[in-house]
Design an enzyme around this catalytic site. Structure first.
Site, PDB file in Angstrom:
ATOM      1  N   GLU A  78      35.184 -24.685  21.206  1.00  0.00           N
ATOM      2  CA  GLU A  78      35.422 -24.179  19.859  1.00  0.00           C
ATOM      3  C   GLU A  78      34.917 -22.753  19.657  1.00  0.00           C
ATOM      4  OE1 GLU A  78      33.568 -27.235  17.545  1.00  0.00           O
ATOM      5  OE2 GLU A  78      35.364 -28.489  17.513  1.00  0.00           O
ATOM      6  N   GLU A 109      27.231 -40.076  36.223  1.00  0.00           N
ATOM      7  CA  GLU A 109      25.987 -39.517  35.702  1.00  0.00           C
ATOM      8  C   GLU A 109      24.784 -39.790  36.592  1.00  0.00           C
ATOM      9  OE1 GLU A 109      23.824 -42.456  32.707  1.00  0.00           O
ATOM     10  OE2 GLU A 109      25.821 -41.939  31.974  1.00  0.00           O
TER      11      GLU A 109
END
EC number: 4.2.1.126
Length: 266
Positions: A78, A109
């Site tokens: 963004e 992960e």
């Protein structure tokens, strides 16, 4: 037991009415902004340190897994349309690669060494900043990336939702936003995710303001990538340059941004 894994303050969720479920979630969400507010001193320090590095030509990288990784990617993605910065200035890296944004990649992960390999593929250097995002504060992918980054001389920070975590101890400028047990026990996409989203918004918005990407309270460098944003830009130029609509459109067409249109008003 970590706070994020503690039992919910609510039980028998499946027996609740819809309204009771929603009220319970909302009651818990109300606690998030308060928790973030308590962390402002540590967020402020991280903002100032990142601004120093980026003012000297550094970049900002996020690493995370699952919800945390997705939030980093969202915040980074963004920045270019909002502040007109290059896509490579703020980069979100998620365990398991871009495919993990839409579909969970099992055990991605758990690899402590993979984060640094992923960051090297992005051309990361000692001039840059790395912020690890991990609600639990113990995600191996994030922990390994931060440890290596610190060894290499990068500025390191984190956003976690437990106190005294190994991830926080691995970086120089930790931010701990402790929101307490989730409405659904352990579901950190809820309060913890909201806290992380709020913190990342505060982080990049503050950095961009300090880097001069906002004038007054306006996004003067935003990309004019759709009709809504063009319309907003026209109104901004009209107000800032004291011109009519047609002149504002002409200036935007000629100069391509609100900042340039206002600065080069004829």
């Amino acid at each position: 037991m970590s706070t994020t894994e503690a039992d919910s303050l609510y039980d028998g969720l499946e027996k609740m009415s819809t309204e009771a479920i929603l009220e319970g979630i909302n009651n818990e969400d109300r606690k998030v902004a308060v928790a973030v507010g308590k962390s402002i001193p540590s967020i402020s320090l991280l903002v100032d340190k990142i601004t120093e590095r980026m003012s000297a030509g550094g970049r900002l990288f996020y690493i995370g897994a699952g919800t945390s990784g997705r939030l980093g990617v969202v915040d980074a993605s963004e920045c270019p349309p909002t502040f007109g910065v290059p896509h490579e200035l703020v980069v979100g890296v998620i365990a398991g690669g871009d495919g993990a944004i839409r579909k969970a990649v099992e055990f991605a992960e758990d690899d402590e060494e993979q984060a640094w390999r992923d960051l090297e593929a992005q051309g990361i250097s000692e001039k840059d900043c790395l912020v690890g995002i991990a609600a639990s504060g113990r995600t191996p992918y994030v922990l390994g990336g931060l440890r290596m980054a610190r060894q290499k001389g990068l500025l390191t920070g984190c956003v976690v939702c437990n106190e005294g975590s190994v991830v926080a101890k691995a970086c120089e400028y930790p931010v701990e936003v402790v929101v307490g047990p989730e409405f659904v026990t352990g579901s950190t996409r809820m309060k913890a995710g909201t806290a992380q989203k709020m913190t990342l918004n505060m982080l990049t918005t503050s950095v961009m303001i300090k880097l001069g990407k906002v004038r007054g309270n306006k996004m003067v460098d935003m990309q004019l990538s759709n009709h809504k944003l063009v319309d907003r830009a026209v109104k901004m130029v009209m107000a800032e340059a004291s011109v009519n609509e047609s002149e504002a459109k002409r200036l935007l067409d000629k100069y391509g941004s609100v900042r340039s249109a206002v600065d080069n008003k004829e």
